[in-house]
Write a protein that holds these residues in place. Structure first.
Motif, mmCIF file in Angstrom:
data_model
loop_
_atom_site.group_PDB
_atom_site.id
_atom_site.type_symbol
_atom_site.label_atom_id
_atom_site.label_comp_id
_atom_site.label_asym_id
_atom_site.label_seq_id
_atom_site.Cartn_x
_atom_site.Cartn_y
_atom_site.Cartn_z
ATOM 1 N N ARG A 1 24.818 71.750 0.566
ATOM 2 C CA ARG A 1 24.232 72.920 1.231
ATOM 3 C C ARG A 1 23.202 73.596 0.325
ATOM 4 N NH1 ARG A 1 28.558 75.514 1.879
ATOM 5 N NH2 ARG A 1 28.384 76.797 0.012
ATOM 6 N N ASP A 2 23.536 73.767 -0.946
ATOM 7 C CA ASP A 2 22.598 74.400 -1.876
ATOM 8 C C ASP A 2 21.323 73.573 -2.023
ATOM 9 O OD1 ASP A 2 24.355 76.466 -2.253
ATOM 10 O OD2 ASP A 2 25.092 75.767 -4.194
ATOM 11 N N ALA A 3 21.496 72.247 -2.143
ATOM 12 C CA ALA A 3 20.325 71.374 -2.282
ATOM 13 C C ALA A 3 19.463 71.410 -1.023
ATOM 14 C CB ALA A 3 20.781 69.942 -2.567
ATOM 15 N N ARG A 4 20.114 71.473 0.127
ATOM 16 C CA ARG A 4 19.372 71.506 1.405
ATOM 17 C C ARG A 4 18.553 72.784 1.532
ATOM 18 N NH1 ARG A 4 23.298 70.460 4.126
ATOM 19 N NH2 ARG A 4 24.094 72.453 4.826
ATOM 20 N N TYR A 5 19.170 73.919 1.246
ATOM 21 C CA TYR A 5 18.440 75.184 1.367
ATOM 22 C C TYR A 5 17.304 75.266 0.347
ATOM 23 C CZ TYR A 5 21.473 77.341 4.836
ATOM 24 O OH TYR A 5 22.127 77.647 5.998
ATOM 25 N N ALA A 6 17.527 74.730 -0.833
ATOM 26 C CA ALA A 6 16.462 74.729 -1.835
ATOM 27 C C ALA A 6 15.278 73.909 -1.342
ATOM 28 C CB ALA A 6 16.984 74.175 -3.158
ATOM 29 N N ALA A 7 15.569 72.756 -0.720
ATOM 30 C CA ALA A 7 14.492 71.907 -0.207
ATOM 31 C C ALA A 7 13.763 72.578 0.951
ATOM 32 C CB ALA A 7 15.068 70.564 0.241
ATOM 33 N N LEU A 8 14.504 73.238 1.823
ATOM 34 C CA LEU A 8 13.889 73.910 2.971
ATOM 35 C C LEU A 8 12.965 75.029 2.519
ATOM 36 C CD1 LEU A 8 16.964 74.147 5.403
ATOM 37 C CD2 LEU A 8 15.019 72.585 5.578
ATOM 38 N N THR A 9 13.424 75.837 1.585
ATOM 39 C CA THR A 9 12.593 76.966 1.134
ATOM 40 C C THR A 9 11.395 76.486 0.324
ATOM 41 O OG1 THR A 9 14.086 77.270 -0.769
ATOM 42 C CG2 THR A 9 14.505 78.615 1.176
ATOM 43 N N GLU A 10 11.572 75.423 -0.453
ATOM 44 C CA GLU A 10 10.437 74.871 -1.196
ATOM 45 C C GLU A 10 9.359 74.359 -0.247
ATOM 46 O OE1 GLU A 10 12.013 71.905 -3.743
ATOM 47 O OE2 GLU A 10 13.065 73.338 -5.057
ATOM 48 N N GLU A 11 9.782 73.657 0.805
ATOM 49 C CA GLU A 11 8.810 73.135 1.776
ATOM 50 C C GLU A 11 8.126 74.274 2.515
ATOM 51 O OE1 GLU A 11 6.429 70.587 3.763
ATOM 52 O OE2 GLU A 11 7.804 70.083 2.108
ATOM 53 N N ALA A 12 8.882 75.302 2.873
ATOM 54 C CA ALA A 12 8.296 76.448 3.576
ATOM 55 C C ALA A 12 7.232 77.119 2.726
ATOM 56 C CB ALA A 12 9.389 77.448 3.956
ATOM 57 N N ARG A 13 7.526 77.301 1.444
ATOM 58 C CA ARG A 13 6.538 77.922 0.562
ATOM 59 C C ARG A 13 5.326 77.009 0.361
ATOM 60 N NH1 ARG A 13 11.228 79.420 -2.305
ATOM 61 N NH2 ARG A 13 10.873 77.717 -3.792
ATOM 62 N N ALA A 14 5.580 75.704 0.269
ATOM 63 C CA ALA A 14 4.494 74.759 0.018
ATOM 64 C C ALA A 14 3.486 74.726 1.161
ATOM 65 C CB ALA A 14 5.062 73.359 -0.224
ATOM 66 N N CYS A 15 3.963 74.872 2.397
ATOM 67 C CA CYS A 15 3.038 74.797 3.536
ATOM 68 C C CYS A 15 2.757 76.163 4.146
ATOM 69 C CB CYS A 15 3.564 73.836 4.598
ATOM 70 S SG CYS A 15 5.152 74.269 5.293
ATOM 71 N N GLY A 16 3.240 77.233 3.501
ATOM 72 C CA GLY A 16 2.934 78.580 3.966
ATOM 73 C C GLY A 16 3.587 78.954 5.286
ATOM 74 N N ALA A 17 4.783 78.418 5.550
ATOM 75 C CA ALA A 17 5.469 78.711 6.810
ATOM 76 C C ALA A 17 5.945 80.158 6.854
ATOM 77 C CB ALA A 17 6.665 77.774 6.991
ATOM 78 N N SER A 18 5.886 80.750 8.037
ATOM 79 C CA SER A 18 6.342 82.128 8.215
ATOM 80 C C SER A 18 7.854 82.218 8.340
ATOM 81 C CB SER A 18 5.688 82.731 9.457
ATOM 82 O OG SER A 18 4.290 82.798 9.307
ATOM 83 N N ALA A 19 8.492 81.147 8.783
ATOM 84 C CA ALA A 19 9.946 81.151 8.950
ATOM 85 C C ALA A 19 10.448 79.725 9.081
ATOM 86 C CB ALA A 19 10.349 81.962 10.181
ATOM 87 N N VAL A 20 11.724 79.543 8.748
ATOM 88 C CA VAL A 20 12.416 78.278 8.978
ATOM 89 C C VAL A 20 13.537 78.547 9.970
ATOM 90 C CG1 VAL A 20 13.810 76.434 7.960
ATOM 91 C CG2 VAL A 20 11.890 77.399 6.672
ATOM 92 N N LEU A 21 13.589 77.752 11.049
ATOM 93 C CA LEU A 21 14.616 77.913 12.058
ATOM 94 C C LEU A 21 15.748 76.923 11.817
ATOM 95 C CD1 LEU A 21 12.339 79.551 13.320
ATOM 96 C CD2 LEU A 21 12.965 78.596 15.555
ATOM 97 N N LEU A 22 16.983 77.432 11.849
ATOM 98 C CA LEU A 22 18.186 76.632 11.623
ATOM 99 C C LEU A 22 18.956 76.525 12.932
ATOM 100 C CD1 LEU A 22 19.267 78.385 8.311
ATOM 101 C CD2 LEU A 22 17.870 76.327 8.542
#
Length: 365
Positions: free
Chosen positions: A124-145
């Motif tokens: 879970r920790d690794a998944r959330y880290a990857a999701l937030t890193e990708e969001a920051r990398a592409c400038g996403a406004s939000a990630v939907l779960l």
């Protein structure tokens, strides 16, 4: 196409969730009939997609809603590399998201280190880290779960088994922030049966994670090697449904929504008490001091929250047992020894002050 009842409900929930997050209609033209392409600089919404029925339904519905609002819609797939063939599944999931029209679609590969916390928590920790890193990398406004009402009920039961209290009853929040990234859960009122129906309505295929135990017949218990969430889903929830004669998952999810206001009130009161009773010590000692006289007159619910927050400020992962032991230093003081805490920390009382610091910081006590 004519939308089914499940699809209409899901569209309404995703749209309301995005609008509450400030991601409403971008231009009046998106209120008109017909297809309209979003602007290249329109806010980007990412869907975290595992390839399961819940996240595939969310990907499809979010793409529809973003088209209505003039938002860009993409997806991110995380490969935990814990099962044979996981990379093929991740790449296939990404391809299906692209077929639905999501763009960009990224696949993130992570290494899961279960040392100290177990595989489920580490994943879970690794998944959330990857999701937030990708969001920051592409400038996403939000990630939907894609957590559903059923996931919420399972989370509440897990929380009650592990810690209890109002926080456990609140379950997962509909909106939160992690590492500067907004996380949204628009499906918390939808059931797994509804997301399954949406996939079937839209002719979307999905992948069932074998660790969920979906292939094991009802009545045959899952072995202990399965994740706790899977055992609750497969073994506990059906029994509760049968005993209660009602939709237990819906009931727990609705209770969670009401418990949030209770938690918010307690958090507000604890914030005030914290400011008046906790002092951060110098960086060299890396500790905190708690004023006993201020805290001993507080209600137990507030006092325990202050203790937990003080320990969290030091990065100390305390349990309910640790918090209760520190509380006894406040309200039941009879000269007892220091309370040993994780990461080499201790809490000890000196007159009307309780210090929480690492062993090396106790030399002057």
């Amino acid at each position: 196409m004519a939308y089914t009842a499940n699809l209409r409900t899901a569209i309404g929930d995703v749209r309301a969730c995005l609008e509450r997050a400030g991601l409403g209609r971008q231009d009046p033209r998106f209120a008109c009939h017909g297809a309209h392409a979003p602007s290249s600089d329109a806010p980007l919404v990412l869907v975290a997609c595992s390839g399961g029925r819940d996240s595939m339904a969310l990907a499809a519905v979010t793409h529809i809603v973003c088209g209505m609002l003039g938002l860009r819609c993409g997806a991110v797939v995380v490969d935990h590399q814990l099962q044979a063939g996981s990379t093929d599944i991740a790449l296939d999931t990404a391809a299906r998201c692209s077929t639905l029209g999501l763009d960009p679609v990224a696949v993130r590969f992570v290494q899961v280190d279960p040392a100290g916390q177990g595989e489920e928590a580490a994943a879970r920790d690794a998944r959330y880290a990857a999701l937030t890193e990708e969001a920051r990398a592409c400038g996403a406004s939000a990630v939907l779960l894609a957590h559903t009402c059923d996931d919420q009920a399972e989370t509440i039961i897990m929380g009650l088994l592990r810690s209890g209290g109002v926080d456990a009853l609140c379950g997962m929040p509909a909106s939160s922030e992690r590492d500067g990234v907004t996380l949204l859960r628009p499906f918390l009122a939808l059931t797994r049966a509804q997301t399954t129906g949406i996939c079937r309505d839209l002719s979307i295929t999905w992948w069932d994670d074998p660790t969920n135990g979906d292939g094991i017949p009802f009545g045959q218990r899952l072995p202990n090697g399965y994740p706790l969430r899977s055992r609750i889903r497969h073994d506990v929830m059906p029994v509760l449904e049968e005993l209660a004669g009602s939709d237990v998952a819906k009931h727990l999810a609705q209770y969670a929504a009401g418990a949030v206001s209770d938690r918010e009130y307690l958090d507000d009161q604890a914030s005030t008490a914290y400011q008046g009773s906790v002092r951060i010590e110098t960086a060299s000692s890396h500790g905190v001091s708690l004023d006993v006289r201020t805290l001993e007159v507080q209600p137990a619910a507030i006092r325990r929250r202050v203790i937990a927050r003080a320990c969290a400020s030091l990065g100390v992962p305390v349990s309910a047992r640790h918090i209760e032991a520190i509380e006894r230093l406040i309200i039941d003081w009879h000269g007892q020894h220091a309370v040993s805490l994780p990461s080499g920390y201790q809490a000890f009382r000196q007159k009307h002050v309780i210090r929480v610091c690492q062993d090396s910081g106790h030399e002057n006590r």
